[in-house]
Write an enzyme that holds these catalytic residues in place. Structure first.
Site, mmCIF file in Angstrom:
data_model
loop_
_atom_site.group_PDB
_atom_site.id
_atom_site.type_symbol
_atom_site.label_atom_id
_atom_site.label_comp_id
_atom_site.label_asym_id
_atom_site.label_seq_id
_atom_site.Cartn_x
_atom_site.Cartn_y
_atom_site.Cartn_z
ATOM 1 C CG ASP A 27 -2.000 -1.107 1.144
ATOM 2 O OD1 ASP A 27 -1.932 -1.934 0.236
ATOM 3 O OD2 ASP A 27 -2.864 -1.145 2.046
ATOM 4 C CG ASP A 67 -6.596 0.069 1.139
ATOM 5 O OD1 ASP A 67 -6.978 -1.086 1.411
ATOM 6 O OD2 ASP A 67 -6.987 1.080 1.769
ATOM 7 C CG HIS A 123 -11.287 0.925 -0.009
ATOM 8 N ND1 HIS A 123 -11.320 -0.373 0.449
ATOM 9 C CD2 HIS A 123 -10.386 1.569 0.777
ATOM 10 C CE1 HIS A 123 -10.472 -0.502 1.466
ATOM 11 N NE2 HIS A 123 -9.876 0.662 1.682
ATOM 12 C CG HIS A 151 -8.561 5.266 2.523
ATOM 13 N ND1 HIS A 151 -9.563 5.058 3.448
ATOM 14 C CD2 HIS A 151 -7.986 4.047 2.321
ATOM 15 C CE1 HIS A 151 -9.587 3.792 3.794
ATOM 16 N NE2 HIS A 151 -8.648 3.137 3.114
ATOM 17 C CE LYS A 210 -4.154 -4.184 1.324
ATOM 18 N NZ LYS A 210 -4.909 -3.111 2.019
ATOM 19 C CB CYS A 214 -2.221 -2.730 5.199
ATOM 20 S SG CYS A 214 -3.960 -2.192 5.139
HETATM 21 C C1 VGL Z 1 -4.721 0.926 5.571
HETATM 22 C C2 VGL Z 1 -6.304 1.874 6.924
HETATM 23 C C3 VGL Z 1 -7.259 1.725 5.949
HETATM 24 C C4 VGL Z 1 -3.300 0.499 5.385
HETATM 25 C C5 VGL Z 1 -5.668 0.752 4.587
HETATM 26 O O1 VGL Z 1 -2.850 0.372 4.225
HETATM 27 O O2 VGL Z 1 -2.612 0.276 6.408
HETATM 28 N N1 VGL Z 1 -5.052 1.467 6.741
HETATM 29 N N2 VGL Z 1 -6.937 1.164 4.777
HETATM 30 ZN ZN ZN Z 2 -8.393 1.105 3.188
#
Ligand code: VGL
Ligand code: ZN
Length: 205
Positions: free
Chosen positions: A10, A48, A50, A83, A108, A153
Site C-alpha cells: 500500500d 488498497d 475501495h 481513501h 484488496k 496493513c
Molecule cells: C490501511 C487503513 C485503511 C493500510 C488501509 O494500508 O494500512 N489502513 N486502509
Molecule cells: Zn483502506
C-alpha cells in the site's frame, strides 16, 4: 535466498503526504523500498482499492467521524476518511516507487461491506486475494513485508503470511505507522513478535 519474496504494501498517494489518510512520514519509505527491489527475486505489491461508499469510510455512516470505532457486522471497524477509491489518483502508487519491479499487483478492499487490511484476505476472511497461491506457485517460502502502514496493513499481511506457512519478517525502516488509536503501533508490533514474525530495526545487509 531464492525463495524469499518482498511484499510492498500500500505505498499509495493517499497514505503519503497530502493524501486523504496520510501516514506520518509515509513518503520516506519510497526510496528505502526502491533500494530493496533489486535484492529480491520476487516482488509483489498490494494496493488498497475501495469502491466509493466503502463501509470503512466514516462518510458511509451518518454522524460518524474518522477514527471512531464501530461494530460492523460483528467486527470492530476503525472508520477512515475516504481513501484509495479505485481508479483515483489517491489510489495510485507513490510516483517515486519503482513499480517496474512488481511481478504482480494484488488489489484488496473491493467488497463494499468489509475492510481488508491483509494482502492475503479481507478482515472477515470471506475473500482470499490469491496472493498465497501466487507466492507458492512461484516458489516463495519466506516473505519480507514493507510499506504502509506498519500497524494496519503491513502487520496484517505479515501475520497472515505466517499463518499460511511462510516465514515472515517486517523490515521497519521501510515501514511507517498510522499510530492511531493511541498505542496502536506498540500493540501491533508486540502482537506480531509474539506470533513469531521477525521485526528488524535495521535493513539487513
Ligand atoms: C490501511 C487503513 C485503511 C493500510 C488501509 O494500508 O494500512 N489502513 N486502509
Ligand atoms: Zn483502506
Amino acid at each position: 535466498m531464492e525463495n524469499r519474496a518482498l511484499i510492498v504494501v500500500d505505498v499509495q498517494n493517499d497514505f503519503c503526504q497530502g493524501g486523504a489518510l496520510a501516514v506520518p512520514d509515509g513518503d520516506a519509505v519510497a526510496p528505502v523500498i526502491n533500494a530493496l527491489l533489486p535484492r529480491f527475486p520476487l516482488v509483489v505489491a498490494t494496493q488498497d482499492w475501495h469502491p466509493p461508499g466503502h463501509a470503512s469510510f466514516a462518510s458511509s455512516h451518518p454522524g460518524r467521524k474518522p477514527l471512531e470505532v464501530i461494530d460492523l457486522d460483528g467486527i470492530q471497524q476503525v472508520l477512515w476518511p475516504d481513501h484509495c477509491v479505485l481508479g483515483t489518483a489517491g489510489a495510485d502508487f507513490h510516483p517515486e516507487l519503482e513499480r517496474e519491479y512488481f511481478r504482480a499487483i494484488i488489489r484488496k478492499g473491493m467488497d463494499p461491506r468489509v475492510d481488508s487490511y491483509s494482502g492475503f484476505r479481507d478482515n472477515r476472511d470471506d475473500h482470499p486475494t490469491g496472493m498465497a497461491a501466487l507466492l507458492r506457485e512461484l516458489g516463495a517460502t519466506a516473505v519480507v513485508v514493507v510499506g504502509l502502514a506498519t500497524d494496519y496493513c503491513v502487520g496484517a499481511t505479515a501475520r497472515d503470511a505466517l499463518g499460511l506457512g511462510f516465514a515472515a519478517e517486517v523490515w521497519l525502516p521501510a515501514c511507517r505507522a498510522v499510530g492511531a488509536p493511541s498505542g496502536h503501533t506498540e500493540r501491533a508490533l508486540a502482537g506480531l513478535r509474539e506470533l513469531g514474525v521477525i521485526l528488524r530495526d535495521n535493513i539487513p545487509a
